[in-house]
Write a protein that holds these residues in place. Structure first.
Motif, short mmCIF file in Angstrom:
data_model
loop_
_atom_site.label_atom_id
_atom_site.label_comp_id
_atom_site.label_asym_id
_atom_site.label_seq_id
_atom_site.Cartn_x
_atom_site.Cartn_y
_atom_site.Cartn_z
N VAL A 1 -4.55 11.33 -0.16
CA VAL A 1 -4.61 9.96 0.35
C VAL A 1 -4.42 10.00 1.86
O VAL A 1 -3.60 10.76 2.37
CB VAL A 1 -3.47 9.11 -0.28
N VAL B 1 -4.57 4.77 -5.81
CA VAL B 1 -5.05 5.29 -4.53
C VAL B 1 -6.55 5.47 -4.44
O VAL B 1 -7.07 5.96 -3.45
CB VAL B 1 -4.36 6.63 -4.18
N TRP C 1 1.14 4.29 -2.76
CA TRP C 1 1.04 5.72 -2.44
C TRP C 1 2.23 6.48 -3.04
O TRP C 1 2.07 7.55 -3.63
CB TRP C 1 0.99 5.94 -0.94
N ALA D 1 1.86 6.77 -6.66
CA ALA D 1 0.85 7.78 -7.00
C ALA D 1 1.45 9.18 -6.98
O ALA D 1 1.11 10.03 -7.82
CB ALA D 1 -0.32 7.70 -6.03
N ILE D 2 2.34 9.44 -6.03
CA ILE D 2 2.99 10.75 -5.96
C ILE D 2 3.86 10.97 -7.19
O ILE D 2 3.89 12.05 -7.78
CB ILE D 2 3.82 10.87 -4.67
N PHE E 1 -2.70 9.29 4.21
CA PHE E 1 -1.39 8.85 4.66
C PHE E 1 -0.55 10.08 4.91
O PHE E 1 -0.25 10.83 3.98
CB PHE E 1 -0.73 7.96 3.60
N THR F 1 0.84 -1.21 0.00
CA THR F 1 0.00 0.00 0.00
C THR F 1 0.86 1.25 0.00
O THR F 1 0.60 2.22 -0.73
CB THR F 1 -0.93 0.00 1.22
N VAL F 2 1.91 1.26 0.83
CA VAL F 2 2.82 2.40 0.87
C VAL F 2 3.50 2.60 -0.48
O VAL F 2 3.63 3.73 -0.97
CB VAL F 2 3.88 2.22 1.99
N PRO G 1 -2.64 12.95 -5.00
CA PRO G 1 -2.32 11.85 -4.08
C PRO G 1 -2.02 12.32 -2.67
O PRO G 1 -1.98 11.53 -1.75
CB PRO G 1 -1.09 11.19 -4.73
N GLU G 2 -1.80 13.65 -2.49
CA GLU G 2 -1.63 14.15 -1.13
C GLU G 2 -2.93 14.00 -0.34
O GLU G 2 -2.94 14.09 0.87
CB GLU G 2 -1.22 15.63 -1.16
N ALA H 1 6.60 10.98 0.12
CA ALA H 1 5.53 11.81 0.66
C ALA H 1 6.11 12.72 1.74
O ALA H 1 7.06 12.37 2.42
CB ALA H 1 4.43 10.94 1.24
#
Length: 204
Positions: free
Chosen positions: A106, A97, A74, A77-78, A108, A70-71, A103-104, A172
């Motif tokens: 998201v 995502v 993410w 996605a960034i 997380f 999942t990380v 994606p920010e 991120a």
């Protein structure tokens, strides 16, 4: 079960999640079921096959692998948000995502890294020199204003540079660090405009 088997099952589960998102949007629905706690429900369904196979003892390792994947999604996605263009961009973001937006958004928010924490502290110290409220506009006339402005500008530029560097390598950035940079830059711009209006030649 071996780690390799767990990884394969986790990859298949994540592929199923991506497919679910794309199919639902294709049908004109939200990426995830419109029910409360749907993300936890989906996560439970992804873990269920392992339980059904009787590999309950492997669940902790399997969950850790799912979180790791999942990380990675993410982070991907960034990267996509930074480099992808055209129709493929929202499609990739949706798959990774579950959102076609930034994606920010998201859920997380990574912790502040040591490097960013140091820069944030420097910005906070330089920013604290300028009080907030009705006294803020008056700062352009006080002794040492230009020096204090330059100090905040330098600290803010350093923080902005570190944030940009993290984004370039697909990391991120903690929302608190980004917010600190945005706030400081906004105050700097306001003070500079006030200095220009006040006839201070350096600010033009």
């Amino acid at each position: 079960m071996s780690p390799l088997q767990l990884l394969i099952i986790a990859v298949v589960a994540m592929a199923g999640l991506v497919t679910l998102r794309l199919v639902r949007v294709r049908l004109g629905r939200a990426p995830h079921p419109e029910v409360r706690g749907s993300r936890f429900l989906i996560f439970g369904l992804m873990v269920a096959p392992l339980v059904a196979l009787g590999a309950v003892s492997s669940v902790p390792v399997y969950v850790a692998i799912l979180i790791g994947l999942t990380v990675l999604m993410w982070v991907a996605a960034i990267v996509v948000q930074l480099v992808a263009r055209g129709r493929i961009r929202p499609l990739l973001l949706l798959a990774l995502v579950g959102s076609e937006g930034d994606p920010e958004d998201v859920p997380f928010d990574p912790p502040v890294t040591a490097a960013l924490a140091e820069s944030v502290a420097q910005v906070d110290r330089a920013n604290a020199v300028f009080p907030r409220g009705h006294e803020f506009p008056l700062q352009i006339g006080r002794s040492g204003f230009r020096f204090a402005w330059d100090a905040l500008d330098t600290a803010t530029g350093t923080l902005e540079g570190k944030i940009a560097d993290d984004h370039r390598i697909g990391l991120a950035v903690a929302s608190s660090a980004a917010a600190t940079a945005v706030d400081a830059r906004s105050r700097l711009d306001t003070l500079r405009r006030l200095a220009v209006d006040g006839g201070q030649a350096w600010a033009t």
